[in-house]
Structures are given as structure tokens and as C-alpha cells.
Design a protein around this motif. Structure first.
Motif, PDB file in Angstrom:
ATOM      1  N   ASN A  65      45.158  71.419   7.085  1.00 48.29           N
ATOM      2  CA  ASN A  65      46.332  70.816   7.581  1.00 48.29           C
ATOM      3  C   ASN A  65      45.528  69.530   8.347  1.00 48.29           C
ATOM      4  O   ASN A  65      44.766  69.785   9.090  1.00 48.29           O
ATOM      5  CB  ASN A  65      47.040  71.452   8.443  1.00 48.29           C
ATOM      6  CG  ASN A  65      48.265  72.253   7.868  1.00 48.29           C
ATOM      7  OD1 ASN A  65      48.286  72.582   6.688  1.00 48.29           O
ATOM      8  ND2 ASN A  65      49.250  72.720   8.426  1.00 48.29           N
ATOM      9  N   PHE A  66      46.149  68.585   8.227  1.00 51.02           N
ATOM     10  CA  PHE A  66      45.987  67.494   9.354  1.00 51.02           C
ATOM     11  C   PHE A  66      46.493  67.999  10.695  1.00 51.02           C
ATOM     12  O   PHE A  66      47.012  68.755  10.657  1.00 51.02           O
ATOM     13  CB  PHE A  66      46.559  66.137   8.832  1.00 51.02           C
ATOM     14  CG  PHE A  66      45.787  65.121   7.676  1.00 51.02           C
ATOM     15  CD1 PHE A  66      44.774  64.536   7.898  1.00 51.02           C
ATOM     16  CD2 PHE A  66      46.546  65.297   6.470  1.00 51.02           C
ATOM     17  CE1 PHE A  66      44.290  63.779   6.912  1.00 51.02           C
ATOM     18  CE2 PHE A  66      45.878  64.652   5.342  1.00 51.02           C
ATOM     19  CZ  PHE A  66      44.604  63.860   5.733  1.00 51.02           C
ATOM     20  N   LEU A  67      46.216  67.246  11.506  1.00 49.85           N
ATOM     21  CA  LEU A  67      46.896  67.501  13.039  1.00 49.85           C
ATOM     22  C   LEU A  67      48.321  67.898  12.757  1.00 49.85           C
ATOM     23  O   LEU A  67      48.903  67.154  12.317  1.00 49.85           O
ATOM     24  CB  LEU A  67      46.496  66.309  13.931  1.00 49.85           C
ATOM     25  CG  LEU A  67      47.175  66.328  15.439  1.00 49.85           C
ATOM     26  CD1 LEU A  67      46.581  67.748  16.244  1.00 49.85           C
ATOM     27  CD2 LEU A  67      47.002  65.098  16.148  1.00 49.85           C
ATOM     28  N   ASP A  68      48.435  68.948  13.199  1.00 47.91           N
ATOM     29  CA  ASP A  68      49.835  69.585  13.413  1.00 47.91           C
ATOM     30  C   ASP A  68      50.295  69.826  14.737  1.00 47.91           C
ATOM     31  O   ASP A  68      49.527  70.005  15.518  1.00 47.91           O
ATOM     32  CB  ASP A  68      50.258  70.343  12.282  1.00 47.91           C
ATOM     33  CG  ASP A  68      49.478  71.666  12.499  1.00 47.91           C
ATOM     34  OD1 ASP A  68      49.369  72.113  13.494  1.00 47.91           O
ATOM     35  OD2 ASP A  68      48.908  72.373  11.399  1.00 47.91           O
ATOM     36  N   ASP A  69      51.505  70.267  14.725  1.00 47.84           N
ATOM     37  CA  ASP A  69      52.295  70.673  16.095  1.00 47.84           C
ATOM     38  C   ASP A  69      52.890  72.283  15.897  1.00 47.84           C
ATOM     39  O   ASP A  69      53.757  72.523  16.356  1.00 47.84           O
ATOM     40  CB  ASP A  69      53.243  69.745  16.622  1.00 47.84           C
ATOM     41  CG  ASP A  69      54.094  69.412  15.625  1.00 47.84           C
ATOM     42  OD1 ASP A  69      54.375  69.680  14.535  1.00 47.84           O
ATOM     43  OD2 ASP A  69      55.273  68.711  16.124  1.00 47.84           O
ATOM     44  N   ILE A  70      52.200  72.986  14.975  1.00 48.95           N
ATOM     45  CA  ILE A  70      52.890  74.162  14.437  1.00 48.95           C
ATOM     46  C   ILE A  70      52.769  75.076  15.854  1.00 48.95           C
ATOM     47  O   ILE A  70      53.690  75.922  16.114  1.00 48.95           O
ATOM     48  CB  ILE A  70      52.100  74.787  13.413  1.00 48.95           C
ATOM     49  CG1 ILE A  70      52.496  73.906  12.210  1.00 48.95           C
ATOM     50  CG2 ILE A  70      52.524  76.460  13.448  1.00 48.95           C
ATOM     51  CD1 ILE A  70      51.631  74.521  10.970  1.00 48.95           C
ATOM     52  N   PRO A  71      51.788  74.783  16.816  1.00 47.76           N
ATOM     53  CA  PRO A  71      51.662  75.979  17.771  1.00 47.76           C
ATOM     54  C   PRO A  71      52.871  75.686  18.926  1.00 47.76           C
ATOM     55  O   PRO A  71      53.431  76.274  19.775  1.00 47.76           O
ATOM     56  CB  PRO A  71      50.125  75.612  18.507  1.00 47.76           C
ATOM     57  CG  PRO A  71      49.371  75.355  17.175  1.00 47.76           C
ATOM     58  CD  PRO A  71      50.424  74.196  16.508  1.00 47.76           C
ATOM     59  N   GLU A  72      53.282  74.530  18.901  1.00 46.69           N
ATOM     60  CA  GLU A  72      54.398  74.001  19.763  1.00 46.69           C
ATOM     61  C   GLU A  72      55.719  74.116  19.280  1.00 46.69           C
ATOM     62  O   GLU A  72      56.736  73.929  19.690  1.00 46.69           O
ATOM     63  CB  GLU A  72      54.342  72.582  19.980  1.00 46.69           C
ATOM     64  CG  GLU A  72      52.841  72.144  20.755  1.00 46.69           C
ATOM     65  CD  GLU A  72      52.388  70.623  20.277  1.00 46.69           C
ATOM     66  OE1 GLU A  72      53.119  69.854  20.363  1.00 46.69           O
ATOM     67  OE2 GLU A  72      51.178  70.590  20.085  1.00 46.69           O
ATOM     68  N   GLY A  73      55.899  74.786  18.077  1.00 48.80           N
ATOM     69  CA  GLY A  73      57.016  74.934  17.432  1.00 48.80           C
ATOM     70  C   GLY A  73      57.555  73.860  16.388  1.00 48.80           C
ATOM     71  O   GLY A  73      58.642  73.849  15.690  1.00 48.80           O
ATOM     72  N   GLY A  74      56.321  72.931  15.998  1.00 45.33           N
ATOM     73  CA  GLY A  74      57.055  71.714  15.395  1.00 45.33           C
ATOM     74  C   GLY A  74      56.717  71.999  13.785  1.00 45.33           C
ATOM     75  O   GLY A  74      56.328  73.000  13.325  1.00 45.33           O
ATOM     76  N   ARG A  75      56.747  70.900  13.003  1.00 41.25           N
ATOM     77  CA  ARG A  75      56.303  70.791  11.631  1.00 41.25           C
ATOM     78  C   ARG A  75      55.635  69.827  11.198  1.00 41.25           C
ATOM     79  O   ARG A  75      55.857  69.090   9.993  1.00 41.25           O
ATOM     80  CB  ARG A  75      57.606  71.173  10.908  1.00 41.25           C
ATOM     81  CG  ARG A  75      58.538  72.367  11.167  1.00 41.25           C
ATOM     82  CD  ARG A  75      57.479  73.870  10.631  1.00 41.25           C
ATOM     83  NE  ARG A  75      58.330  74.912  10.810  1.00 41.25           N
ATOM     84  CZ  ARG A  75      58.382  75.660  11.770  1.00 41.25           C
ATOM     85  NH1 ARG A  75      57.401  75.284  12.713  1.00 41.25           N
ATOM     86  NH2 ARG A  75      58.841  76.686  11.950  1.00 41.25           N
ATOM     87  N   GLY A  76      54.915  69.197  12.222  1.00 35.90           N
ATOM     88  CA  GLY A  76      53.954  68.069  11.532  1.00 35.90           C
ATOM     89  C   GLY A  76      54.265  66.769  12.140  1.00 35.90           C
ATOM     90  O   GLY A  76      55.224  66.639  12.931  1.00 35.90           O
TER      91      GLY A  76
END
Length: 253
Positions: A65-76
Motif C-alpha cells: 500500500n501507499f501510505l494509508d490510515d488503516i491503523p487509525e480506522g481509515g481507508r486511505g
């Protein structure tokens, strides 16, 4: 068909840098990861340590993945105007890892809708970011992937169909933007999985059984039949605390 294991959802009982070797020990020659660092632009030590772990394990980095915000509950981040600088500062880092490790697929998670902002503006930002990412990926021989998720688990994510993802891919206007065909998400949305797999813009396939997102054989999807004849990498992106891979032998029969 070759299976690779997503080490951001499997082998998570081990530290990040031990997961490629754990995947190799379990019989896999390929791995993929969501964005594996905490920082937007990780320092050279973090990148080098990650790349060395993959190299030392003797596995192929199939997807990242490119930088994502999955650990923060996001979806990219690709469609999120407020994260434009943060994302773009990361593109060269991701492309550099791909170039070093021969990774040919970089996943660009579109991002959840931002309440109060124009959806048209968010889509324009996404297309700009995708085009830039695609040019950087092309320089290292990689494609950029656009993924459709399911609306049950990701209600704020706007790409929830094959058509929605393909429209974005075509709108990006770059020849190396492809479709990430995740059969679990598409099944949840009632899509025609055979037609989805046959789409000419498919660049990578991921699987989990449905419902439940467990390993193949725990749900209702005829994954063996669906993937019969497919000759690319298939990413295992399912939940299985027991790490039971015995299904692979049955799958091949």
C-alpha cells in the motif's frame, strides 16, 4: 496461480520484520503489506530494515500500500484534500521500496468521504494524486491499484463496485492504473465475481471467504472454481488466528 500472504493481516503475532521469514517458513514465496510504517516519510533506517527483512527471507514483495490510515480506522488518503501533502511526501518512498524489491503493484486506497467537503473536490484530488502516483510507479515498472471495498464494513468509502473503481481508473488517465479485484469485498456487494476476474484492467487479486472473511473453505464462495485457470499472484487477505494453511492442498485438487 501463486499465493502470497498479506502480512498485515496474517502473522501479526510476530514483529513486523519477522513476518516475511515466517511467511517463507510456512511455504509462501510472496508477501504483501499495507503501509508498514508509522511515519508518513519513514527514515532510511526503517525503510532499509523492512527491505532487508524481505530480501533476507527470500520472498517476493508482491504488493504494498501507499501510505494509508488503516491503523487509525481509515481507508486511505488519495481523495482526502487535507492529506494531500502527507500523501505526496510518501509517494517517492513507496516507489523506492518497490524499485528496490521488484514490487510490481502499489495499492492506492481511495479514502473515506470527508463530511462537509464537496464530493466533486474529493474526487478531483483523488484523480490528481492517482495520476502522480502512477507516473512515479511507472518509473520503477509498477502499476497502481484501485480497490473497491464493501459498504457494510466501510460505509464512508465511495468505491463499492467494479464500475465505481473502473470509472476512477479510467479517469486517472494513466496506462498503468489497474483494478485490485478483492473477491471478498465484491462478494459482499453481490457483484458477478466471474465477470470481475475477467475484466481486462485487473492488476491483482485478493481473496477471503464470505461471509466472515475467513480462510477459503470457511464460507460460501467457490474460490477454487472462480480462480481455476488464473495464473497470477493471489493475495491471501483473510483472518485466521490459527494460521491453518491446510486448505491450499485441497484447493489445488
Amino acid at each position: 496461480m501463486k499465493f502470497d500472504v498479506n502480512c498485515s493481516i496474517l502473522f501479526t503475532d510476530r514483529p513486523l520484520l519477522e513476518r516475511p521469514a515466517a511467511a517463507k517458513a510456512a511455504g509462501f514465496d510472496g508477501v504483501e503489506f499495507w503501509w508498514p510504517f508509522a511515519a508518513a516519510v519513514p527514515g532510511d533506517r526503517a525503510v532499509d530494515a523492512f527491505a532487508a527483512a524481505v530480501e533476507d527471507a527470500g520472498v517476493q514483495l508482491v504488493g504494498l500500500n501507499f501510505l494509508d490510515d488503516i491503523p487509525e480506522g481509515g481507508r486511505g488518503l488519495f481523495s482526502r484534500p487535507g492529506d494531500r501533502v502527507r500523501l505526496r511526501d510518501n509517494l517517492d518512498v513507496a516507489a523506492g521500496i518497490a524499485g528496490r524489491l521488484g514490487c510490481r503493484a502499489l495499492n492506492a486506497l481511495y479514502g473515506n468521504r470527508v463530511p462537509g467537503l464537496s464530493e466533486r473536490w474529493q474526487d478531483e484530488v483523488a484523480l490528481e494524486n492517482l495520476a502522480l502516483a502512477a507516473r512515479k510507479a511507472a518509473a520503477v515498472g509498477a502499476v497502481v491499484l484501485v480497490e473497491a471495498l464493501n459498504s457494510y464494513e466501510s460505509p464512508s468509502y465511495p468505491l463499492v463496485s467494479v464500475k465505481g473503481a473502473i470509472d476512477v481508473i479510467e479517469g486517472a488517465g494513466e496506462p498503468n492504473v489497474r483494478f485490485l479485484c478483492d473477491l471478498y469485498h465484491l462478494a459482499r456487494m453481490g457483484e458477478d465475481l466471474t465477470a470481475a476476474l475477467a475484466h481486462p484492467l485487473v492488476g491483482h487479486v485478493q481473496i477471503a471467504d464470505s461471509p466472515g472473511r475467513g480462510r477459503p473453505g470457511t464460507g460460501e464462495l467457490p474460490l477454487g472454481r472462480l480462480l481455476d485457470g488464473y495464473d497470477g499472484w493471489v493475495g491471501l487477505e483473510y483472518k485466521d488466528p490459527g494460521l491453518d494453511f491446510s486448505w491450499i492442498k485441497e484447493f489445488a485438487q
